[in-house]
Design a protein around this motif. Sequence first.
Motif, mmCIF file in Angstrom:
data_model
loop_
_atom_site.group_PDB
_atom_site.id
_atom_site.type_symbol
_atom_site.label_atom_id
_atom_site.label_comp_id
_atom_site.label_asym_id
_atom_site.label_seq_id
_atom_site.Cartn_x
_atom_site.Cartn_y
_atom_site.Cartn_z
ATOM 1 N N VAL A 20 0.812 -1.217 0.000
ATOM 2 C CA VAL A 20 0.000 0.000 0.000
ATOM 3 C C VAL A 20 0.849 1.273 0.000
ATOM 4 O O VAL A 20 0.355 2.348 -0.336
ATOM 5 N N GLU A 21 2.119 1.161 0.375
ATOM 6 C CA GLU A 21 2.995 2.323 0.369
ATOM 7 C C GLU A 21 3.832 2.400 -0.906
ATOM 8 O O GLU A 21 4.753 3.214 -1.002
ATOM 9 N N GLY A 22 3.500 1.547 -1.897
ATOM 10 C CA GLY A 22 4.197 1.594 -3.166
ATOM 11 C C GLY A 22 5.526 0.875 -3.188
ATOM 12 O O GLY A 22 6.286 1.008 -4.150
ATOM 13 N N ARG A 23 5.832 0.084 -2.162
ATOM 14 C CA ARG A 23 7.120 -0.612 -2.095
ATOM 15 C C ARG A 23 7.007 -1.990 -2.739
ATOM 16 O O ARG A 23 6.007 -2.687 -2.583
ATOM 17 N N PRO A 376 0.624 -7.965 4.843
ATOM 18 C CA PRO A 376 1.034 -6.963 5.828
ATOM 19 C C PRO A 376 0.974 -5.552 5.247
ATOM 20 O O PRO A 376 1.288 -5.325 4.079
ATOM 21 N N ASP A 377 0.562 -4.602 6.080
ATOM 22 C CA ASP A 377 0.553 -3.193 5.696
ATOM 23 C C ASP A 377 0.711 -2.372 6.973
ATOM 24 O O ASP A 377 0.765 -2.926 8.075
ATOM 25 N N PRO A 378 0.804 -1.049 6.864
ATOM 26 C CA PRO A 378 1.026 -0.240 8.069
ATOM 27 C C PRO A 378 -0.045 -0.414 9.141
ATOM 28 O O PRO A 378 0.251 -0.300 10.333
ATOM 29 N N LEU A 379 -1.284 -0.692 8.738
ATOM 30 C CA LEU A 379 -2.341 -0.887 9.726
ATOM 31 C C LEU A 379 -2.324 -2.287 10.328
ATOM 32 O O LEU A 379 -2.864 -2.512 11.402
ATOM 33 N N ASP A 470 -14.302 -0.983 -3.667
ATOM 34 C CA ASP A 470 -12.969 -0.800 -4.235
ATOM 35 C C ASP A 470 -12.096 0.078 -3.349
ATOM 36 O O ASP A 470 -11.308 0.888 -3.839
ATOM 37 N N LEU A 471 -12.218 -0.101 -2.035
ATOM 38 C CA LEU A 471 -11.439 0.693 -1.097
ATOM 39 C C LEU A 471 -10.062 0.057 -0.921
ATOM 40 O O LEU A 471 -9.948 -1.135 -0.667
ATOM 41 N N GLY A 472 -9.013 0.858 -1.046
ATOM 42 C CA GLY A 472 -7.669 0.333 -0.927
ATOM 43 C C GLY A 472 -6.911 0.457 -2.240
ATOM 44 O O GLY A 472 -7.301 1.198 -3.149
ATOM 45 N N THR A 473 -5.812 -0.279 -2.339
ATOM 46 C CA THR A 473 -4.962 -0.241 -3.528
ATOM 47 C C THR A 473 -5.496 -1.221 -4.561
ATOM 48 O O THR A 473 -5.487 -2.434 -4.344
ATOM 49 N N ALA A 474 -5.943 -0.704 -5.690
ATOM 50 C CA ALA A 474 -6.572 -1.539 -6.713
ATOM 51 C C ALA A 474 -5.523 -2.266 -7.536
ATOM 52 O O ALA A 474 -4.462 -1.712 -7.839
ATOM 53 N N PRO A 475 -5.801 -3.526 -7.931
ATOM 54 C CA PRO A 475 -4.920 -4.211 -8.877
ATOM 55 C C PRO A 475 -4.873 -3.447 -10.202
ATOM 56 O O PRO A 475 -5.796 -2.707 -10.545
ATOM 57 N N TYR A 476 -3.811 -3.653 -10.943
ATOM 58 C CA TYR A 476 -3.624 -2.947 -12.207
ATOM 59 C C TYR A 476 -4.812 -3.201 -13.140
ATOM 60 O O TYR A 476 -5.209 -4.344 -13.362
ATOM 61 N N GLY A 477 -5.380 -2.133 -13.677
ATOM 62 C CA GLY A 477 -6.469 -2.225 -14.639
ATOM 63 C C GLY A 477 -7.841 -2.403 -14.036
ATOM 64 O O GLY A 477 -8.853 -2.342 -14.759
ATOM 65 N N PHE A 478 -7.923 -2.592 -12.718
ATOM 66 C CA PHE A 478 -9.214 -2.876 -12.091
ATOM 67 C C PHE A 478 -10.164 -1.690 -12.216
ATOM 68 O O PHE A 478 -11.313 -1.846 -12.642
ATOM 69 N N THR A 479 -9.715 -0.513 -11.832
ATOM 70 C CA THR A 479 -10.599 0.656 -11.808
ATOM 71 C C THR A 479 -11.136 0.974 -13.198
ATOM 72 O O THR A 479 -12.332 1.257 -13.361
ATOM 73 N N GLU A 480 -10.286 0.901 -14.198
ATOM 74 C CA GLU A 480 -10.723 1.197 -15.557
ATOM 75 C C GLU A 480 -11.775 0.192 -16.034
ATOM 76 O O GLU A 480 -12.768 0.554 -16.669
ATOM 77 N N ALA A 481 -11.561 -1.089 -15.708
ATOM 78 C CA ALA A 481 -12.502 -2.123 -16.141
ATOM 79 C C ALA A 481 -13.854 -1.969 -15.461
ATOM 80 O O ALA A 481 -14.911 -2.095 -16.093
ATOM 81 N N VAL A 482 -13.840 -1.688 -14.159
ATOM 82 C CA VAL A 482 -15.090 -1.506 -13.424
ATOM 83 C C VAL A 482 -15.843 -0.287 -13.938
ATOM 84 O O VAL A 482 -17.070 -0.324 -14.131
#
Length: 654
Positions: A20-23, A376-379, A470-482
């Motif tokens: 979630v932090e882009g790492r 695992p994530d910061p939360l 769709d809350l959180g980090t979306a997989p690649y292409g997910f948002t566009e497809a939805v």
Amino acid sequence: MEQLHALAQAAGLQRDWIDVEGRHQQVSDEALAAALHALGHEASDERQIARSRVAIDDARRALPAMLVADCGTVIELPFAPARAEVTGEDGVTRALQLSGTRITAPDVPGYYDLVLDDNVTRLAAAPHNCPLPDQSRRRPWGVGVQIPALRGERPSPYGTFGELAEAARAFGAAGADALAINPVHALFPGHGRHHSPYSPSSRLFLNGALADPALAGLAPLPTEPGGPLIDWGDALPRRQAQLRAIFDALDPARRAAMVVADDEMLRRHALFDALDCHFRAATGAHGWRGWPSEFRDPESEDAARFAAQNADEIVFHLFVQNVARTGLEAAQSSAKGAGMQIGLIGDLAVGVDPSGSDAWSLRHAMLDGLMIGAPPDPLGPLGQNWGITGFSPQGLAASGYAPWIAMIRAGLAAGGGLRIDHAFGLARLWVIPEGAETQDGAYLTYPFEDLIRLATLEAHRAGAVMIAEDLGTAPYGFTEAVTDRRMLGMRVLWFERAADQGFIGAGDYEPLSAAMTGTHDTVTVAGWWRGRDLYWADYLARLPEGMTRDEADSVRDWDRGLLWSTLSHDPERPAPDNPEPVVDAAIAHIARAPSAIALVSLEDMLGLEEQPNLPGTIDTHPNWRRRCDAPIAELLATAHVERRCGILSDLRKT
């Protein structure tokens, strides 16, 4: 080990992923091998890896049990047939356009039998878009409710479909267009410990404990007092006994009329419930994994013998399902009769209890030895294991997606819409081998394009709205497809923040979304303003590492200023102990959004401080136990709720 990595990729396991932090993160070889083993791909040595890879490649070259495509688009086949024809649900057979290994899908949405020379399979042709709510008169609004929290005219220990029908009539009269409800999937019958609606036994059938016999023309349930918190451990066994008493009092003719048993999967679910009640009482077993081995196969001789010897018990569980289905349909009829445009919006849980009915009945299509969770994530530095499982990608493909289609239909059966919980699971799920640490899981890829097309087709057939959580980090292409499918994303007040951490304006919400004040898992507006969530975080030692309560309060006071400056032009900010004007302003903010629908939680409509569920807790917070103080009709007659309904109705006008 390159061969192992190649096998994992072929099996849909992602070795590399972004947190979630882009790492950049990488799954260990040991974790990959464990997940591959659970998926049925042996990988202990190079020879096993090679055999597993050949099996995967062979399966991909074969004609699938179902082809899924958009209407009118080209489908690539694994071979070049000389003849291609389809028979639709209307019984009409016609030839398809054919060119080498390519055929063109029919223009009419639906399911087809497809013949390719001597090969027979199924074909699903999906429309390009899901239906949207009618916004010609006004943009619709609705209320999110937890059914057990509702009170009705008759005292009860928790809310049922009867109370839901009352709430639908009341909110419909107040101008609402929809009620977004918690999942109503089947739980373990008569068992009061596992009561979370997001850990069901089956997503194909209903929670019989929500049945209201009066809605089916039967004797009403006895009136019982109910406190501010639901005592599930007492209420659910007692409700099971009450339903059984009503069933036992029916004459044979009425009993036969109340039971529809032409669905083989329904009969199998009733058998599961009967076996679960039997072995739970005898040994305390939770679900089929604790049963004697001879009963763990639904097609075993011992299971069939039990069904024959306990026929009346099977009929009772069929009866409960019938009463529940009738009640849910009655609640939708009440909503539509009260003028709601959409009515009920159901909720589809992301998975099921691995000891439940679906995992027993549909083992060929389920993950075996893998649990679903979050990395695992910061939360959650150790990750999350949700204690549930779900369908396997290869099981879905082998079954022609039949159980997945049945699940979506069940979710849409009695309502005008469906919310898909953790919709990222249509593309990938974090799977954890049983017994392993959560961080030793991996992302498993799902046939996203097929699943989203099938969801679009089922929404089209039902004329229903689809909401993708769709809350959180979306997989690649997910948002566009939805977005392309016109599924509505969720835009929740607390998460709609700008780069400077201020809250974005209502006009910046996406039109193809459901604008929301909160969810069952988030703090209420009044609770946030008063810092009730900070109290729970401090009490349960859940504040961020190194942060004191005073520091958390200081951050919240700054955030109150950011929120108020977005919600209101009034320079005088309400005091922390005065959340009422903030609740009104938050509801107005959501109402102004250009979103296709605005949804306000019942807790926010009532100005309550406590949220229904606190994620990451089980016994330390009263999750799924809180009830309203009075019947919904009375609460809607109060000045502050009438005012909030008026705000929504006025500001949602086109």
